[in-house]
Design an enzyme around this catalytic site. Structure first.
Site, PDB file in Angstrom:
ATOM      1  N   GLY A 117       0.761  -1.234   0.000  1.00 30.71           N
ATOM      2  CA  GLY A 117       0.000   0.000   0.000  1.00 30.71           C
ATOM      3  C   GLY A 117       0.791   1.283   0.000  1.00 30.71           C
ATOM      4  N   GLY A 129       3.948  -3.149  -4.529  1.00 30.93           N
ATOM      5  CA  GLY A 129       3.861  -3.187  -5.983  1.00 30.93           C
ATOM      6  C   GLY A 129       4.109  -1.829  -6.593  1.00 30.93           C
ATOM      7  NE  ARG A 130      -0.225   2.807  -5.865  1.00 28.27           N
ATOM      8  CZ  ARG A 130      -1.354   2.914  -6.546  1.00 28.27           C
ATOM      9  NH1 ARG A 130      -1.398   3.703  -7.606  1.00 28.27           N
ATOM     10  NH2 ARG A 130      -2.439   2.266  -6.178  1.00 28.27           N
ATOM     11  NE  ARG A 183      -3.489   4.406 -10.808  1.00 27.34           N
ATOM     12  CZ  ARG A 183      -3.287   5.606 -10.282  1.00 27.34           C
ATOM     13  NH1 ARG A 183      -2.762   6.587 -11.024  1.00 27.34           N
ATOM     14  NH2 ARG A 183      -3.598   5.843  -9.029  1.00 27.34           N
ATOM     15  CB  CYS A 217     -15.887   6.241 -29.036  1.00 29.26           C
ATOM     16  SG  CYS A 217     -17.407   7.008 -29.596  1.00 29.26           S
ATOM     17  CD  GLU A 218     -17.115   4.916 -23.479  1.00 29.18           C
ATOM     18  OE1 GLU A 218     -17.840   5.667 -22.787  1.00 29.18           O
ATOM     19  OE2 GLU A 218     -17.519   3.850 -23.996  1.00 29.18           O
TER      20      GLU A 218
END
Length: 380
Positions: A226, A266-267, A303, A332-333
């Site tokens: 975390g 991880g991050r 993200r 296309c969003e």
């Protein structure tokens, strides 16, 4: 040091993920140096980035693997991680995934419910094995991070609630092919207020005392991961303060003699070494907004669309006066937006743009939506 793309990559077709492997090596060196005095056992969380060259470097640095799917377990083994350094977590492990992990004789399953323990017992018995497990508890500790990446509150789907723990412990008596070796907790991701790890430590201290009163001496504690990174000014802190992170557990966690403490980062390991490099397709000006439309979109980095998260954006080609831009992708969003009103040097068609801190949850979450081709990875 400001970010610079190697000159030989300036004509590389875009978009692509650029990985600075020397920076990864420096990060791993800092991590292992900080973990060594307290003998912390570090498992790298593959869900952040499962790119094989990156995994091989992480394995060579001596880290284990934290996996949340059968595919990640298989990838870890392919990358050379020893089975006894592989942990398998996840709230919904399938029978096939469990069977593969049992056959590989991995170190530990982080189990999250009585139904999962029963399945582990049944499948381990069929293989003539014993499944080593750590019970993932839900400590109800607020990580003070985004709701989508908070995992340690009672409202979250993860872990065993403290109220249910006694019943789960009692159920183990009828599961001869399950061996309890530890407790596991993971309260969330992108945590920058390190005091929450002190609160987690105090909760684990209480639980250990309670379990010892019931006759359970645990050789392992897994405090999850975390640790967050600096997304806003990445060049000011390319390598996280690992010493401060481990120091919180050294100060607040009451480790029993000989007890191993595991962490799952991880991050913090890979985010800053990765950059999404894109090219400006068009600059479109309306009455109210100036858009910089890139050839990368939410298919390459989801993200911002998923969490509203921030990534530092740089125009690598222009030295002009700064102007405000909404930096968007071609998907296309309407949610395919990286940032709104970001100040960039005057931007033109063909400019190279770097979206920083994309080494975690960038490439690994990429999709083929709109039948987009997957962006390649290139390395320094």
């Amino acid at each position: 040091m400001p970010f610079h793309l190697p000159a030989e990559l300036a004509q590389q077709p875009t978009p692509f993920y650029y990985y600075d492997l020397p920076l990864l090596d420096q990060t791993l060196a800092a991590l292992t140096a900080a973990a060594r005095p307290g003998n912390f056992q570090v498992h790298y969380a593959l869900k952040a980035n499962s790119n094989l060259p990156i995994l091989q470097r992480i394995r060579a640095a001596g880290l284990g693997a934290d996996c949340v799917s059968g595919g990640e377990v298989q990838r870890a083994l392919e990358a050379g991680f020893a089975p006894d350094h592989v942990v398998f977590a996840g709230v919904g492990k399938s029978d096939a995934e469990i069977n593969r992990a049992l056959a590989a004789d991995i170190f530990c399953f982080n189990a999250e419910s009585v139904p999962e323990l029963r399945v582990l017992n049944e499948l381990a018995a069929a293989q003539g094995r014993v499944a080593r497990v750590a019970l993932r508890i839900n400590p109800n500790v607020d990580a003070h991070t985004h709701a989508y990446i908070t995992t340690g509150l009672e409202a979250n789907k993860f872990g065993i609630s403290l109220q249910d723990l006694a019943g789960v412990i009692d159920s183990l008596d009828g599961l001869p092919h399950v061996e309890l070796i530890g407790l596991h907790a993971h309260i969330g991701s992108q945590i920058t207020n390190l005091t929450v790890f002190a609160a987690l430590s105090r909760k684990l201290n209480e639980l250990q005392t309670w379990l010892e009163g019931r006759g359970h001496q645990l050789p392992h504690l897994n405090v999850g991961g975390g640790l967050g990174i600096d997304y806003h000014t990445p060049d000011e802190q390319l390598i996280p303060d690992f010493a401060a992170y481990f120091g919180m557990f050294e100060q607040h966690l009451q480790r029993r003699p000989g007890q191993q403490v595991h962490v799952e980062l991880g991050r913090a390991v890979v985010a800053q070494c990765g950059t999404l490099v894109s090219r400006v397709l068009y600059v479109k000006e309306s009455q109210q907004v100036r858009f910089a439309i890139l050839d990368a979109g939410m298919t390459e980095l989801i993200r911002p669309a998923l969490y509203g998260s921030h990534h530092h954006i740089q125009n690598l080609s222009s030295q002009g006066p700064e102007l405000p831009y909404d930096v968007v992708g071609p998907i296309c969003e309407s949610s395919d937006t990286f940032a709104k009103g970001v100040l960039l040097p005057e931007t033109r068609r063909g400019d190279l743009v770097a979206i920083r801190s994309a080494g975690a949850y960038g490439e690994v979450m990429a999709s083929g939506y709109n039948l987009r081709e997957k962006a390649p990875a290139v390395y320094r």
